[in-house]
Design an enzyme around this catalytic site. Sequence first.
Site, short mmCIF file in Angstrom:
data_model
loop_
_atom_site.label_atom_id
_atom_site.label_comp_id
_atom_site.label_asym_id
_atom_site.label_seq_id
_atom_site.Cartn_x
_atom_site.Cartn_y
_atom_site.Cartn_z
N GLN A 97 52.71 -11.18 -102.07
CA GLN A 97 52.33 -9.88 -101.56
C GLN A 97 51.69 -8.99 -102.62
O GLN A 97 50.73 -8.26 -102.32
CB GLN A 97 53.56 -9.17 -100.98
N GLU A 100 23.41 8.34 -116.45
CA GLU A 100 22.87 8.99 -115.24
C GLU A 100 23.78 10.13 -114.76
O GLU A 100 23.85 10.43 -113.57
CB GLU A 100 22.66 7.97 -114.10
#
Length: 382
Positions: free
Chosen positions: A282, A366
């Site tokens: 899990q 950027e």
Amino acid sequence: MLLDDDTRMIAEAARRIAAEHIAPNAAALDRHVPGARETFLANLKRLAENGFMAVNIPAAYGGTEAGATAFALTVEAVGAACASTGVTVSVTNMVGEVIASVGSEAQKETYLPRLADGTYPAGAFCLTESGAGSDPAAMVTRARMDGNEWVLNGAKLYITSAAYAGLFVVWAVTDPEAPKGRGISAFLVEKGTPGLVIGREEEKLGQRGSATNEVLFEDCRLPADALLGPLNGGFRIAAGELAGGRIGIAALSLGIARAAADAAIAFVKERRQFGQPISAMQGPQWMIADMETELEAARLLILQAAALKDAGEPFGKAASMAKLYASEAAQRATYTALQLHGGAGYIADHPVERYARDARITTIYEGTSEIQRLIIARATLA
């Protein structure tokens, strides 16, 4: 989001070239293996010949004229194969877009076909300076008129592709008496122009195959028609093109993250512990589920920003949201992929350590994540 047939075909072609030619060279390029840079340049030429260096440029000037969505999908595909190649594709496309947007007819006819067909291996933006990063209006590089020529003096820092770029878009102060940001202009400078000096190539944490250099201008003389766009209108040009560039970096971030996620998924299916594949446990399942959800959300934000740009609608806020989310998601995805590999992920035999290094810069260039938050907040509160 459904894609039209032409856009889907372009994306598939980009993925095919990336898988066949670019991915096999990525590790060698990262490690500076002799011959890898030459293969990288050959791949840039191949990409140009297939229309990927001018995706959103009008066909009249040699471009593909396929739009911002096709551009984003192209950068994602190339970035998943090799981030260093992906960032080169992104920046070169944006150099073409700024010329197509504000250039004179003569500039478009002269420079766009050379970017599109690979005559120029790459294009470069010269904006950042040592004292002008997140605050580009603080630049000190100067351009003055001398007769009928411009004379450039100054230094730019961290310039992507400078070592092999054929064309540079350069920002400089043209009116030092104007209020901050209002006296800046943009210029086109070709490789080999006297006074244009390429400094040493930086050694970097990631995206090591992409050259990053200081660029110096020492009494660099340019003809009067080298001015790109209106005199003293350069700051507005930079702000507009950075918004488009953020779509590219968001897509690059997603490409890197997608490659890391795919490597992790393959690994957890094969790796066995306690008598079973760790994909049956899990803990790893939930890590994969969270990673997949984040990457799908990033993709939708990118496609939304690109679709707004294609439609001619305001897209700056959407581009900043896409860039912020995708770049931050890439940090989590690459580190999750490394964690799922365990100790093997820290070893260079597996590519996830390179993906983690390559992703790190995406929250910085950027426009940093902090700058993106400022842009989003101001647009929201305006």
